[in-house]
Design a protein around this motif. Structure first.
Motif, PDB file in Angstrom:
ATOM      1  N   ARG A   1       0.861  -1.134   0.001  1.00 30.05           N
ATOM      2  CA  ARG A   1      -0.055  -0.002  -0.067  1.00 30.05           C
ATOM      3  C   ARG A   1       0.931   1.264   0.156  1.00 30.05           C
ATOM      4  O   ARG A   1       2.085   1.267   0.511  1.00 30.05           O
ATOM      5  CB  ARG A   1      -0.999  -0.178   1.182  1.00 30.05           C
ATOM      6  N   THR A   2       0.359   2.292  -0.475  1.00 27.42           N
ATOM      7  CA  THR A   2       1.255   3.469  -0.805  1.00 27.42           C
ATOM      8  C   THR A   2       1.015   4.472   0.451  1.00 27.42           C
ATOM      9  O   THR A   2       1.370   5.571   0.493  1.00 27.42           O
ATOM     10  CB  THR A   2       0.723   4.269  -2.085  1.00 27.42           C
ATOM     11  N   ARG A   3       0.110   4.101   1.480  1.00 27.19           N
ATOM     12  CA  ARG A   3       0.058   4.849   2.553  1.00 27.19           C
ATOM     13  C   ARG A   3       0.401   3.987   4.150  1.00 27.19           C
ATOM     14  O   ARG A   3      -0.434   2.639   4.013  1.00 27.19           O
ATOM     15  CB  ARG A   3      -1.463   5.163   2.813  1.00 27.19           C
ATOM     16  N   SER A   4       1.062   4.365   4.869  1.00 25.27           N
ATOM     17  CA  SER A   4       1.640   3.560   5.863  1.00 25.27           C
ATOM     18  C   SER A   4       0.447   3.331   6.989  1.00 25.27           C
ATOM     19  O   SER A   4       0.795   3.878   7.884  1.00 25.27           O
ATOM     20  CB  SER A   4       2.761   3.898   6.430  1.00 25.27           C
ATOM     21  N   CYS A   5      -0.602   2.921   6.647  1.00 23.72           N
ATOM     22  CA  CYS A   5      -1.683   2.800   7.779  1.00 23.72           C
ATOM     23  C   CYS A   5      -2.091   1.510   7.889  1.00 23.72           C
ATOM     24  O   CYS A   5      -1.594   0.330   7.243  1.00 23.72           O
ATOM     25  CB  CYS A   5      -3.072   3.516   7.167  1.00 23.72           C
ATOM     26  N   LEU A   6      -2.587   0.975   9.254  1.00 22.36           N
ATOM     27  CA  LEU A   6      -2.608  -0.388   9.567  1.00 22.36           C
ATOM     28  C   LEU A   6      -3.986  -0.795   9.432  1.00 22.36           C
ATOM     29  O   LEU A   6      -4.349  -1.995  10.045  1.00 22.36           O
ATOM     30  CB  LEU A   6      -2.359  -0.538  11.027  1.00 22.36           C
ATOM     31  N   THR A   7      -5.011  -0.157   8.876  1.00 21.04           N
ATOM     32  CA  THR A   7      -6.424  -0.683   8.766  1.00 21.04           C
ATOM     33  C   THR A   7      -6.492  -1.739   7.562  1.00 21.04           C
ATOM     34  O   THR A   7      -5.852  -1.863   6.609  1.00 21.04           O
ATOM     35  CB  THR A   7      -7.297   0.663   8.006  1.00 21.04           C
ATOM     36  N   GLY A   8      -7.290  -2.752   8.082  1.00 18.91           N
ATOM     37  CA  GLY A   8      -7.637  -3.855   7.056  1.00 18.91           C
ATOM     38  C   GLY A   8      -6.349  -4.868   6.669  1.00 18.91           C
ATOM     39  O   GLY A   8      -6.564  -5.395   5.936  1.00 18.91           O
ATOM     40  N   LEU A   9      -5.389  -4.616   7.651  1.00 16.21           N
ATOM     41  CA  LEU A   9      -4.231  -5.469   7.143  1.00 16.21           C
ATOM     42  C   LEU A   9      -4.581  -7.089   7.239  1.00 16.21           C
ATOM     43  O   LEU A   9      -3.991  -7.908   6.648  1.00 16.21           O
ATOM     44  CB  LEU A   9      -2.984  -5.408   8.077  1.00 16.21           C
ATOM     45  N   GLU A  10      -5.431  -7.524   8.521  1.00 24.10           N
ATOM     46  CA  GLU A  10      -5.502  -8.787   8.871  1.00 24.10           C
ATOM     47  C   GLU A  10      -6.174  -9.509   7.429  1.00 24.10           C
ATOM     48  O   GLU A  10      -6.134 -10.624   7.191  1.00 24.10           O
ATOM     49  CB  GLU A  10      -6.573  -8.751  10.196  1.00 24.10           C
ATOM     50  N   THR A  11      -7.356  -8.505   7.003  1.00 20.34           N
ATOM     51  CA  THR A  11      -8.103  -9.073   5.788  1.00 20.34           C
ATOM     52  C   THR A  11      -7.123  -9.392   4.585  1.00 20.34           C
ATOM     53  O   THR A  11      -7.350 -10.262   3.790  1.00 20.34           O
ATOM     54  CB  THR A  11      -9.111  -8.337   5.449  1.00 20.34           C
ATOM     55  N   TYR A  12      -6.340  -8.275   4.143  1.00 21.24           N
ATOM     56  CA  TYR A  12      -5.284  -8.503   3.262  1.00 21.24           C
ATOM     57  C   TYR A  12      -4.350  -9.773   3.430  1.00 21.24           C
ATOM     58  O   TYR A  12      -4.149 -10.622   2.429  1.00 21.24           O
ATOM     59  CB  TYR A  12      -4.576  -7.196   3.016  1.00 21.24           C
ATOM     60  N   ALA A  13      -4.029  -9.903   4.566  1.00 22.65           N
ATOM     61  CA  ALA A  13      -3.158 -11.022   4.760  1.00 22.65           C
ATOM     62  C   ALA A  13      -3.830 -12.426   4.927  1.00 22.65           C
ATOM     63  O   ALA A  13      -3.235 -13.314   4.197  1.00 22.65           O
ATOM     64  CB  ALA A  13      -2.695 -10.918   6.496  1.00 22.65           C
TER      65      ALA A  13
ATOM     66  N   SER B   1       5.582  13.795  -3.055  1.00 28.97           N
ATOM     67  CA  SER B   1       4.091  14.243  -3.201  1.00 28.97           C
ATOM     68  C   SER B   1       3.507  13.557  -4.348  1.00 28.97           C
ATOM     69  O   SER B   1       2.262  13.577  -4.553  1.00 28.97           O
ATOM     70  CB  SER B   1       4.243  15.825  -3.437  1.00 28.97           C
ATOM     71  N   GLY B   2       4.218  12.465  -5.008  1.00 25.14           N
ATOM     72  CA  GLY B   2       3.842  11.920  -6.110  1.00 25.14           C
ATOM     73  C   GLY B   2       2.754  10.823  -5.825  1.00 25.14           C
ATOM     74  O   GLY B   2       2.025  10.284  -6.905  1.00 25.14           O
ATOM     75  N   GLY B   3       2.838  10.190  -4.824  1.00 23.52           N
ATOM     76  CA  GLY B   3       2.155   8.988  -4.322  1.00 23.52           C
ATOM     77  C   GLY B   3       2.443   7.697  -5.255  1.00 23.52           C
ATOM     78  O   GLY B   3       3.770   7.528  -5.759  1.00 23.52           O
ATOM     79  N   LEU B   4       1.219   7.325  -5.928  1.00 32.90           N
ATOM     80  CA  LEU B   4       1.388   5.933  -6.455  1.00 32.90           C
ATOM     81  C   LEU B   4       2.158   6.288  -7.915  1.00 32.90           C
ATOM     82  O   LEU B   4       2.741   5.445  -8.464  1.00 32.90           O
ATOM     83  CB  LEU B   4       0.011   5.532  -6.692  1.00 32.90           C
ATOM     84  N   ALA B   5       1.965   7.724  -8.545  1.00 34.90           N
ATOM     85  CA  ALA B   5       2.469   7.918  -9.774  1.00 34.90           C
ATOM     86  C   ALA B   5       3.901   7.847  -9.599  1.00 34.90           C
ATOM     87  O   ALA B   5       4.663   7.688 -10.652  1.00 34.90           O
ATOM     88  CB  ALA B   5       2.038   9.389  -9.912  1.00 34.90           C
TER      89      ALA B   5
END
Length: 503
Positions: free
Chosen positions: A41-53, A142-146
């Protein structure tokens, strides 16, 4: 250097739900076909990690240009995806209408310079402080995924909502897209017609189409997500993806050669052996895998313990880590484990360093306020109450400036991270030394002007999630064996129960 490393950029809506059902469908479908898929993911957030795993069998990782910078992102991509048949990098690409040329950043205003040089220092989420943060933000960040698409030469697939396509109102798409993944298909029999529309008008192939699943989308948008229904969700999403997927197109996209320079290591040199007590149970279970691997590379012996079930912290530890989790769901059980609470307080009194984030930080407060009910916490920070907030908002990028010296960093140091929306510190008193055997010099310190980081003696609690591989000086502090502490003295380990506890 040329390498054949299958990889794919997946552009999702900027304000969409996390996790994205379209992303989960692709991950679950390909995993069901036997592919080893590493999700980034391009944002270092911890939401939803269990489901992705659960969808892939691998813990999700992060490539965050805003935090990491170009070289660290390259190194993290090579390290994290080394075992995978395919790396999927999820983020957001702006549509063509939003692509504007980069403008020169303005110089710092006098008010910003004054705020930064003042004794209070201020946080960088105020207007002047954010200007300082942006001023030092390179174009890559500042470009994120780009930015990652350019650096890693990623094939690009855009997730397109089927809403509005009935009247052939085609949405604006990002620049240079190679294919689209349709999301929210209400009538599966229309897939052939939609493929034809995109091929004729956009000259783009359709990789697959995911059904609407309105019930799942409502649950994903809620704060409680899909408790106990992950397997059902992933099975249905995998089925939906595979029944329309053009796997030949996918293999054609991901076989693109990768031209790159040999990546450097983002992990500092080994600093000797040290022992880390790592909280790991149902209440505290969320960490950045890069952080744990970096600590092991530095020489850490990670020893797991359970704040729910164990009666003490593992002995002879140099550092205690309490990650994010769900202490609100286990507040009564945690409060009842007085032996563990005593052990944590005694360890900090004896000088053991402790770092906690998110839910772990909340538990260290004097009390937790959950849905109007107040439950005792560990009590390391008297006068601090952690309030649980019910919200579906995502974590927000923030910049903070440390107001005091700690073992983690020095006064004036700028920290970037993601503030959790689920907890808030209410600081009723920050100058009380409290009852727990700490002398006056070990009073609670509010480490940021926003009040989302607090410290006491060698304990630091943060409601800002830090990706330590993006903060090498902090990572080195975790491994340091000798950490100075202003006004240090021998502290009595005698512990008395915090208010609300009975012995």
């Amino acid at each position: 250097m040329i390498e054949h490393r299958p990889r794919l950029a997946l552009s999702v809506a900027e304000d969409g739900c996390v996790p994205s059902l379209a992303t989960l469908a692709l991950l679950a479908g390909l995993s069901e076909r036997g592919m080893k898929v590493q999700h980034f993911r391009t944002r270092s957030c911890l939401t939803g990690l269990e489901t992705y795993a659960r969808a892939t069998g691998f813990h999700p990782r992060h490539l965050d240009p805003w935090l990491m910078g170009r070289e660290t992102c390259q190194a993290a991509f090579h390290h994290g995806g080394r075992h995978a048949d395919l790396a999927v990098i999820e983020g957001h690409l702006p549509p063509r209408s939003h692509l504007y040329p980069q403008k020169d950043l303005p110089t710092l205003s006098s008010s910003c310079q004054a705020a930064f040089s003042s004794p209070c220092l201020g946080d960088l989420n105020c207007p002047e402080g954010q200007e300082l943060c942006d001023r030092h933000e390179p174009e890559f960040a500042s470009g994120g995924l780009a930015s990652l698409c350019e650096t890693l030469d990623l094939p690009k697939v855009a997730v397109v909502s089927c809403r509005g396509l009935e009247g052939f109102h085609l949405p604006p798409l990002p620049e240079g897209i190679d294919a689209v993944l349709l999301d929210g298909l209400e009538h599966p029999e229309e897939i052939d017609a939609l493929r034809h529309v995109f091929e004729v008008f956009w000259r783009l192939p359709v990789l697959a189409a995911i059904e609407a699943f309105p019930e799942f989308r409502r649950l994903v948008a809620s704060d409680h997500f899909l408790v106990g229904r992950d397997d059902e969700l992933l099975h249905e999403l995998a089925r939906s993806f595979l029944q329309t997927a053009d796997l030949d197109l996918l293999h054609q996209l991901i076989k693109r050669p990768f031209h790159h320079a040999r990546p450097f290591s983002f992990i500092p040199a080994r600093q000797g052996c040290f022992r880390v007590a790592l909280a790991q149970d149902d209440a505290f279970d969320t960490y950045f895998p890069d952080t744990l691997e970096a600590l092991e590379h530095l020489g850490a012996d990670l020893v797991e313990f359970s704040p729910l079930r164990d009666d003490q912290v593992p002995p002879d530890c140099d550092l205690i880590l309490l990650g994010c989790g769900h202490p609100d769901q286990f507040a009564s059980e945690l409060a009842a484990n007085l032996s563990m609470i005593y052990s944590l307080r005694a360890s900090v009194c004896r000088g053991t360093r402790l770092y906690a984030e998110g839910g772990g930080a909340a538990w260290l407060a004097e009390a937790l306020e959950v849905d109007g009910q107040v439950v005792p916490g560990v009590g390391l920070f008297p006068g601090v109450v952690a309030q649980r907030l019910r919200t579906s908002a995502g974590s927000q990028r923030v910049c903070r400036v440390l107001r005091h010296d700690t073992w983690l960093g020095s006064c004036g140091q700028v920290v970037r991270g993601y503030a959790t929306p689920h907890w808030r510190f209410q600081i009723h008193s920050s100058d009380s030394s409290g009852p727990n055997g700490f002398p006056r010099h070990a009073a609670v310190q509010t480490l940021t002007c926003s009040g989302d980081m607090v410290g006491r003696h060698r304990a630091v609690a943060s409601l800002v999630h830090l990706h330590l591989t993006a903060l090498p000086e902090f990572l080195a502090a975790f491994a340091s064996q000798s950490v100075p502490l202003n006004g240090s003295a021998t502290i009595s380990p005698s512990i008395r129960p915090a208010p609300g506890h009975s012995s």
